[in-house]
Design a protein around this motif. Structure first.
Motif, short mmCIF file in Angstrom:
data_model
loop_
_atom_site.label_atom_id
_atom_site.label_comp_id
_atom_site.label_asym_id
_atom_site.label_seq_id
_atom_site.Cartn_x
_atom_site.Cartn_y
_atom_site.Cartn_z
N PRO A 32 -44.19 -19.17 13.68
CA PRO A 32 -44.63 -20.20 14.62
C PRO A 32 -44.52 -21.61 14.06
O PRO A 32 -44.26 -22.56 14.81
N PHE A 236 -61.62 -30.60 17.66
CA PHE A 236 -61.28 -30.14 19.01
C PHE A 236 -62.49 -29.61 19.79
O PHE A 236 -62.79 -30.10 20.88
N ASP A 237 -63.17 -28.61 19.23
CA ASP A 237 -64.22 -27.88 19.97
C ASP A 237 -65.24 -28.81 20.63
O ASP A 237 -65.53 -28.69 21.83
N MET A 255 -55.58 -32.97 18.67
CA MET A 255 -55.55 -31.58 19.12
C MET A 255 -55.87 -31.48 20.60
O MET A 255 -55.31 -30.65 21.31
N LEU A 278 -49.64 -33.60 13.59
CA LEU A 278 -50.92 -33.24 12.96
C LEU A 278 -50.69 -32.64 11.58
O LEU A 278 -51.36 -32.99 10.60
N GLU B 117 -54.29 -25.07 14.01
CA GLU B 117 -54.00 -26.06 15.04
C GLU B 117 -52.53 -26.47 15.06
O GLU B 117 -51.97 -26.73 16.12
N ALA B 120 -50.60 -23.54 16.79
CA ALA B 120 -51.22 -22.87 17.94
C ALA B 120 -50.28 -22.79 19.15
O ALA B 120 -50.22 -21.77 19.83
N VAL B 121 -49.55 -23.88 19.41
CA VAL B 121 -48.71 -23.91 20.62
C VAL B 121 -47.59 -22.86 20.58
O VAL B 121 -47.52 -22.00 21.47
N LEU B 123 -47.38 -20.29 18.61
CA LEU B 123 -47.99 -18.97 18.43
C LEU B 123 -48.44 -18.40 19.78
O LEU B 123 -48.30 -17.22 20.06
N PHE B 124 -48.93 -19.30 20.63
CA PHE B 124 -49.36 -18.88 21.96
C PHE B 124 -48.19 -18.28 22.75
O PHE B 124 -48.31 -17.21 23.35
N TYR B 125 -47.02 -18.95 22.70
CA TYR B 125 -45.88 -18.43 23.45
C TYR B 125 -45.33 -17.16 22.81
O TYR B 125 -44.86 -16.25 23.49
N PHE B 206 -63.00 -20.81 18.59
CA PHE B 206 -63.12 -21.31 19.96
C PHE B 206 -61.75 -21.65 20.55
O PHE B 206 -61.40 -21.19 21.63
N LEU B 207 -60.97 -22.44 19.81
CA LEU B 207 -59.68 -22.90 20.32
C LEU B 207 -58.77 -21.75 20.72
O LEU B 207 -58.24 -21.71 21.83
N LEU B 210 -59.92 -19.66 23.66
CA LEU B 210 -59.77 -20.49 24.86
C LEU B 210 -58.34 -20.41 25.37
O LEU B 210 -58.07 -20.37 26.57
N MET B 211 -57.37 -20.37 24.43
CA MET B 211 -55.97 -20.34 24.82
C MET B 211 -55.53 -18.97 25.33
O MET B 211 -54.76 -18.87 26.27
N LEU B 223 -66.82 -18.90 23.10
CA LEU B 223 -66.18 -19.32 24.34
C LEU B 223 -67.07 -18.97 25.52
O LEU B 223 -67.18 -19.73 26.49
#
Lengths: 300, 272
Positions: A32, A236-237, A255, A278, B117, B120-121, B123-125, B206-207, B210-211, B223
């Motif tokens: 990633p 972020f949170d 973020m 970032l 962070e 994350a983007v 990794l989500f896909y 949390f992040l 949430l995703m 969450l």
């Protein structure tokens, strides 16, 4: 001779033992991470009619001319600028007080560490009520009695001037115990003889602090400050829960903008570019840490 | 005398510092309306009325037990899987010889500075592609292998005396045998530190949830309380009761294993 046969025999074993971890890191960190870079140079946007293209530095040009993203970087920087020194000073003062409390060290360490086991989302929600508007809010009421009535009650989280400081305070409250525990361990590792000989030489408490405690604690202090700086840029949170980046972008962060771009607006490439930025910031902070601690080793 | 005064002032400071925690615990026992009205007075920290009504409300309004199970299951799975996988890797890097070891370890050290962070983007896909959205797997598997845990194990194993393995080797024990029966029992502090650090980060995640989650089925507590907070009607007594139920078990674990928590936290500071 023995080592020769040994290394031959464990040539596959070592790899085999580390393989599950390496595979995990490859799939869920390295891949990633590479993708983030690659994506940030494309125009990928879900649901867009445009064909997928390599657009070079276009996304970076866009985010660095996007007022929301620039504001986000400014907010993260402000957050670091205030939270790092304030939280570290508070943690140091607490650690010094606790270090002298002898028998009660454990009790107080427990009390001050308690918020660290609270998830940030819970902390954010409890603080939303503490920061509630009007004279009935706990923070407003406390400020009013402290200022003997001079305080004008306000809606902290909806006031562009107060929203970010309010989130800073929330974060310091949750994080100070973690730093304190590390600093306390650092204090307890300072050899007693240093203080004893300083006392014989007639150095008072103030001088002992400046010439023994601070230099001995230097590396620990640098470490906790840099960790807090990195956390400041990953903020972020609290923002997601307490203010949604508002009011008027007063609390938006890198973020928060990245999640907005990638998920709310489906601008995957733009979001990726923001997270790469970032990472760049984190890299610079790490580099500074290496520089500072290396200099220290040369001196010592 | 001076010491007593110092103790008293420290006690005062800690009381003010813990006011939000007291506010939550005491508020959770009060009628919703009182929580809001009394927030600006001392009565907010005084349980003049106490009932478990709010707790009953939470249980009735949302599947709290489900959230608690989700959080426990996800966190325990990450901690257990992480201890196994990362300790083995740390052992391989610190005690075994194999080709490419130094290069691989350098890569692991480099990966240590990449925060979730930053990836994350994509990794989500990636997990969407795997069809993992809204599952336990998506909240567990990506977080088992951890570069920092490997590093902590590595430094601890380096400090263990070589004789430990040598005696085992003379007995003809295999590598796995040696690791589980000789090395691991001698490295309990490292296991405890890694377990607690992993727990502290993952329990509050949390992040990522949430995703990747969208329903109650696999949603974890941090969450869930955020969605509960935005679920009308806004009832602060209920929200505080939710908060207490969510944090009380952790506080108990923390108080019992406090020594290990402190060690775990201090272990992060050894780095660098």
């Amino acid at each position: 001779m023995a080592t020769g046969t040994c290394s031959k025999r464990s040539l596959p074993t070592g790899l085999l033992l580390s393989a599950p971890a390496l595979l995990g890191l490859l799939l869920f960190v390295a891949v990633p991470f590479t993708l983030a870079f690659l994506l940030s140079f494309t125009n990928l946007r879900l649901g867009s009619p445009l064909p997928l293209e390599w657009v070079g530095w276009e996304q970076y040009r866009r985010i660095f001319s996007d007022p929301a993203f620039l504001r986000a970087i400014a907010n993260n920087s402000l957050f670091a600028l205030f939270v790092v020194p304030l939280q570290t000073t508070a943690a140091l003062v607490l650690a010094l007080l606790l270090n002298r409390a002898l028998g009660a060290v454990k009790l107080f360490r427990t009390l001050f560490f308690l918020p660290v086991v609270f998830p940030l989302s819970l902390v954010a929600i409890v603080w939303m009520l503490i920061l509630a508007p009007g004279p009935n809010g706990m923070m407003n009421a406390a400020m009013e009695s402290l200022s003997l009535g001079a305080w004008e009650s306000r809606d902290f989280l909806r006031d562009p001037d107060w929203a970010l400081p309010a989130i800073m305070l929330t974060s310091i409250w949750q994080g100070v115990g973690f730093q304190m525990v590390i600093l306390l361990a650092g204090l307890q590792a300072i050899p007693r003889e240093l203080y004893e000989s300083a006392a014989i030489d007639g150095a008072g408490r103030g001088r002992q602090f400046l010439h023994i405690t601070l230099p001995q604690l230097r590396n620990t202090l640098i470490f906790v400050m840099l960790v807090t700086t990195m956390l400041a840029f990953r903020l972020f949170d609290q923002v997601q829960i307490m203010t949604q980046g508002g009011p008027l972008r007063a609390t938006t962060t890198v973020m928060f903008e990245a999640v907005q771009a990638a998920f709310t607006r489906q601008q995957v490439a733009k979001g990726a570019a923001m997270t790469v930025a970032l990472f760049g910031i984190v890299l610079i902070i790490t580099w500074i840490q290496r520089r500072i601690t290396r200099e220290d080793r040369e001196i010592a | 005398m001076k010491r007593v005064l110092g103790g008293i002032s420290l006690l005062l400071v800690s009381l003010i510092y813990l006011a939000p925690v007291l506010f939550m615990f005491i508020g959770s026992l009060k009628p919703d309306a009182d929580v809001l009205v009394q927030a600006g007075s001392w009565r907010a920290l005084w349980p003049d009325t106490a009932s478990l009504e709010n707790y009953r409300n939470v249980i009735a309004r949302v599947p709290f037990g489900r959230y608690l199970f989700n959080s426990l299951f996800i966190t325990v799975a990450i901690v257990a899987g992480g201890l196994l996988v990362n300790s083995l890797a740390g052992y391989a890097f610190s005690r075994l010889q194999f080709r490419g070891r130094n290069l691989l370890f350098a890569v692991v050290l480099a990966l240590m500075i990449i925060p979730l962070e930053a990836i994350a983007v994509p990794l989500f896909y990636q997990v969407t592609l795997f069809g993992w959205r809204d599952t336990y797997i998506v909240q567990i598997i990506p977080f088992i292998a951890n570069a920092f845990s490997i590093y902590l194990f590595y430094t601890y194993f380096l400090g263990l005396p070589k004789e430990l393995e040598e005696s085992a080797r003379i007995d003809g024990a295999g590598v796995l045998h040696t690791f589980f029966l000789i090395i691991a029992p001698n490295a309990l502090p490292a296991f405890a530190s890694v377990a607690i650090l992993t727990f502290l980060t993952q329990w509050g995640a949390f992040l990522w949830p949430l995703m990747v989650t969208s329903g109650d089925a696999v949603r974890p507590l941090p969450l869930a309380i955020a969605t509960f907070h935005s679920l009308p009607p806004l009832q602060w007594g209920d929200i505080f009761a939710f908060g207490v139920m969510m944090v009380a078990p952790v506080i108990l674990v923390f108080i019992v294993f406090q020594r290990w928590f402190v060690r775990g936290v201090v272990a992060t500071g050894i780095k660098g």
